[in-house]
Design a protein around this motif. Sequence first.
Motif, mmCIF file in Angstrom:
data_model
loop_
_atom_site.group_PDB
_atom_site.id
_atom_site.type_symbol
_atom_site.label_atom_id
_atom_site.label_comp_id
_atom_site.label_asym_id
_atom_site.label_seq_id
_atom_site.Cartn_x
_atom_site.Cartn_y
_atom_site.Cartn_z
ATOM 1 N N VAL A 1 0.825 -1.212 0.000
ATOM 2 C CA VAL A 1 0.000 0.000 0.000
ATOM 3 C C VAL A 1 0.862 1.267 0.000
ATOM 4 C CG1 VAL A 1 -2.024 -1.025 1.086
ATOM 5 C CG2 VAL A 1 -0.215 -0.080 2.524
ATOM 6 N N THR A 2 0.298 2.311 -0.578
ATOM 7 C CA THR A 2 0.998 3.595 -0.629
ATOM 8 C C THR A 2 0.990 4.225 0.763
ATOM 9 O OG1 THR A 2 0.175 3.872 -2.866
ATOM 10 C CG2 THR A 2 1.063 5.832 -1.812
ATOM 11 N N ASP B 1 -9.556 4.414 -7.824
ATOM 12 C CA ASP B 1 -8.224 3.830 -7.758
ATOM 13 C C ASP B 1 -8.318 2.455 -8.427
ATOM 14 O OD1 ASP B 1 -5.766 2.749 -7.183
ATOM 15 O OD2 ASP B 1 -5.912 2.958 -4.994
ATOM 16 N N SER C 1 -7.055 -1.003 -5.876
ATOM 17 C CA SER C 1 -7.166 -0.137 -4.695
ATOM 18 C C SER C 1 -6.699 -0.793 -3.403
ATOM 19 C CB SER C 1 -8.610 0.319 -4.541
ATOM 20 O OG SER C 1 -9.486 -0.786 -4.644
ATOM 21 N N GLY C 2 -6.349 -2.094 -3.424
ATOM 22 C CA GLY C 2 -5.948 -2.749 -2.178
ATOM 23 C C GLY C 2 -7.044 -2.572 -1.133
ATOM 24 N N PHE D 1 -6.670 5.089 -0.720
ATOM 25 C CA PHE D 1 -6.852 6.242 -1.623
ATOM 26 C C PHE D 1 -8.322 6.678 -1.686
ATOM 27 C CE2 PHE D 1 -2.607 6.037 -3.802
ATOM 28 C CZ PHE D 1 -2.391 7.393 -3.955
ATOM 29 N N GLU E 1 -10.564 -3.725 -7.246
ATOM 30 C CA GLU E 1 -9.524 -4.557 -6.648
ATOM 31 C C GLU E 1 -9.852 -6.031 -6.875
ATOM 32 O OE1 GLU E 1 -6.490 -4.186 -5.054
ATOM 33 O OE2 GLU E 1 -6.664 -6.360 -5.034
ATOM 34 N N SER F 1 -13.123 -6.953 -8.501
ATOM 35 C CA SER F 1 -13.145 -7.218 -9.937
ATOM 36 C C SER F 1 -11.784 -6.928 -10.562
ATOM 37 C CB SER F 1 -14.200 -6.314 -10.583
ATOM 38 O OG SER F 1 -14.196 -6.494 -11.973
ATOM 39 N N TYR F 2 -11.593 -7.449 -11.754
ATOM 40 C CA TYR F 2 -10.407 -7.102 -12.544
ATOM 41 C C TYR F 2 -10.750 -5.946 -13.478
ATOM 42 C CZ TYR F 2 -8.437 -11.586 -11.179
ATOM 43 O OH TYR F 2 -7.935 -12.630 -10.468
ATOM 44 N N PHE F 3 -9.766 -5.101 -13.752
ATOM 45 C CA PHE F 3 -10.021 -4.009 -14.732
ATOM 46 C C PHE F 3 -10.419 -4.628 -16.069
ATOM 47 C CE2 PHE F 3 -5.582 -3.225 -12.993
ATOM 48 C CZ PHE F 3 -6.047 -2.803 -11.760
ATOM 49 N N GLU F 4 -9.828 -5.779 -16.324
ATOM 50 C CA GLU F 4 -10.014 -6.419 -17.631
ATOM 51 C C GLU F 4 -11.480 -6.723 -17.944
ATOM 52 O OE1 GLU F 4 -7.608 -6.893 -15.486
ATOM 53 O OE2 GLU F 4 -5.913 -8.022 -16.287
ATOM 54 N N TYR G 1 -1.578 2.488 -9.406
ATOM 55 C CA TYR G 1 -0.182 2.155 -9.141
ATOM 56 C C TYR G 1 0.200 1.060 -10.114
ATOM 57 C CZ TYR G 1 4.098 1.144 -6.790
ATOM 58 O OH TYR G 1 5.422 0.982 -6.531
ATOM 59 N N VAL H 1 5.451 3.018 -2.133
ATOM 60 C CA VAL H 1 4.453 1.961 -1.953
ATOM 61 C C VAL H 1 5.212 0.793 -1.352
ATOM 62 C CG1 VAL H 1 2.769 0.438 -3.049
ATOM 63 C CG2 VAL H 1 3.155 2.729 -3.953
ATOM 64 N N ASP I 1 1.358 -10.946 -12.401
ATOM 65 C CA ASP I 1 1.192 -10.471 -11.044
ATOM 66 C C ASP I 1 0.430 -11.544 -10.275
ATOM 67 O OD1 ASP I 1 0.666 -7.394 -9.607
ATOM 68 O OD2 ASP I 1 -0.283 -9.194 -8.822
ATOM 69 N N HIS J 1 -1.542 -11.400 -7.953
ATOM 70 C CA HIS J 1 -2.933 -11.077 -7.665
ATOM 71 C C HIS J 1 -3.847 -11.349 -8.843
ATOM 72 C CE1 HIS J 1 -1.320 -9.354 -4.147
ATOM 73 N NE2 HIS J 1 -0.749 -8.361 -4.780
HETATM 74 C C1 LIG Z 1 0.602 -2.025 -5.245
HETATM 75 S S1 LIG Z 1 -1.084 -2.346 -4.781
HETATM 76 C C2 LIG Z 1 -1.638 -0.694 -4.591
HETATM 77 C C3 LIG Z 1 -2.798 -0.534 -3.624
HETATM 78 C C4 LIG Z 1 -3.354 0.877 -3.515
HETATM 79 N N1 LIG Z 1 -3.672 1.449 -4.817
HETATM 80 C C5 LIG Z 1 -2.397 1.794 -2.823
HETATM 81 O O1 LIG Z 1 -1.749 2.579 -3.526
HETATM 82 O O2 LIG Z 1 -2.293 1.727 -1.598
HETATM 83 C C6 LIG Z 1 -1.814 -2.884 -6.320
HETATM 84 C C7 LIG Z 1 -3.152 -3.577 -6.171
HETATM 85 O O3 LIG Z 1 -3.657 -3.823 -7.494
HETATM 86 C C8 LIG Z 1 -4.382 -5.047 -7.483
HETATM 87 N N2 LIG Z 1 -4.444 -5.542 -8.885
HETATM 88 C C9 LIG Z 1 -3.417 -5.966 -9.662
HETATM 89 N N3 LIG Z 1 -3.851 -6.311 -10.889
HETATM 90 C C10 LIG Z 1 -5.197 -6.102 -10.893
HETATM 91 C C11 LIG Z 1 -6.219 -6.267 -11.884
HETATM 92 N N4 LIG Z 1 -5.925 -6.717 -13.103
HETATM 93 N N5 LIG Z 1 -7.499 -5.954 -11.560
HETATM 94 C C12 LIG Z 1 -7.784 -5.479 -10.306
HETATM 95 N N6 LIG Z 1 -6.863 -5.287 -9.328
HETATM 96 C C13 LIG Z 1 -5.573 -5.608 -9.608
HETATM 97 C C14 LIG Z 1 -3.577 -5.924 -6.533
HETATM 98 O O4 LIG Z 1 -4.366 -6.975 -5.985
HETATM 99 C C15 LIG Z 1 -3.096 -4.922 -5.485
HETATM 100 O O5 LIG Z 1 -3.929 -4.899 -4.353
#
Ligand SMILES: C[S@@+](CC[C@H](N)C(=O)[O-])C[C@H]1O[C@@H](n2cnc3c(N)ncnc32)[C@H](O)[C@@H]1O
Length: 332
Positions: free
Chosen positions: A54-55, A81, A84-85, A89, A105, A156-159, A177, A225, A321, A323
């Motif tokens: 996390v940031t 975000d 968003s973890g 944010f 997330e 959800s995934y952005f995809e 991020y 982060v 990744d 995740h």
């Molecule tokens: C480095 S963390 C940043 C968390 C938060 N934005 C912060 O700055 O504190 C990145 C997050 O992106 C999520 N993530 C990675 N790929 C993703 C995807 N394709 N769809 C949704 N979330 C995703 C991960 O599970 C992780 O929690």
Amino acid sequence: MDQLIPEEIAHFLRERRSPKSDEEIDLFMETIVRHYHKPDRGAGLVGVGGSDAVTHYKDIKRVILEMDKVSKFTSRSAFVDFGSGPGFFPIYVALKHRIPCYGIESQPQSVELGRIYLKWAFLENLDLDPRTPDQWKEQDMKWNREHGPLVLFHASYFEVLRKDWIPHRSITHLVTYDAVYIPDAMNAIRRLVKPYAVTGATSKKNASFLPRTAIEQARIPSVRVGHSSFTFVIWKNEPGGDQGSSSEEENDTEPDKKTQKTSWLVWYISHDEALLATAEERFGAEWRAQVGTLLANHGLDIDKTILWLEGYRTTRRKGPDRHTMLPVINKS
Ligand SMILES: C[S@@+](CC[C@H](N)C(=O)[O-])C[C@H]1O[C@@H](n2cnc3c(N)ncnc32)[C@H](O)[C@@H]1O
């Protein structure tokens, strides 16, 4: 996931209100960040995310402040975000600017934890438009009826987000991020954002996510982060804007190859999909500023410079990744 609210912030819930002043917001945010870092409570339960993902709170504030300088947060703004973890944010922006905020997330446990934190912040009852206090309650209820709580975390995934997700939620500001994402995830965000006028903040490594139509506005060095630190770039995407300053249109007339070598090369690269992708991956959105140096490094020889660019291979991440391997919980 049952969690006990820390005593320092329990009074907000008891008083059925959100933290409002800067001091209260700091107290609230610092307390939930501390909670998250306790192995037996926050990040420890998330397991795979880890407390390093996390940031830092002070950096969240810096990024949001810089974004506000570039494009003011108003009562009509909305924030997301992507990745968003546990939602620090979106929770911070909702408290500070009192606007609808979202977090996308893929990690279900992070989303669950984020939803607990936003309950503690009593965000569902935030008043939407500070200019019209007599309508606050009505607007809150309307918002809740139409959209659910003010801060929404999507597992959800952005995809898999629908392609009009950004206008559907009236998003004006976004953070991602993205330095840790696999190319598919970056491309998914790029596709979602590209057609819309939004202000963004993205982490910057060699390659950084920026829509081609975006104009870089500011840089914030050393945003941390977890254990890594990156520069964050603030940009504005203005597709179809009549400024015409950023992009392809500008380079439509071919400059003279002999007398304007750099301009010609910029023009040539921006008309060649593969070269353009390479240049953007290697230098990011400001690749045009690097072309002169690149040319000089190749003895001002245009052909050599193009050959070098053609041969350039970006170093890709070795594996996906961790995740992004998780199952999709909820398509929205
Ligand atoms: C480095 S963390 C940043 C968390 C938060 N934005 C912060 O700055 O504190 C990145 C997050 O992106 C999520 N993530 C990675 N790929 C993703 C995807 N394709 N769809 C949704 N979330 C995703 C991960 O599970 C992780 O929690």
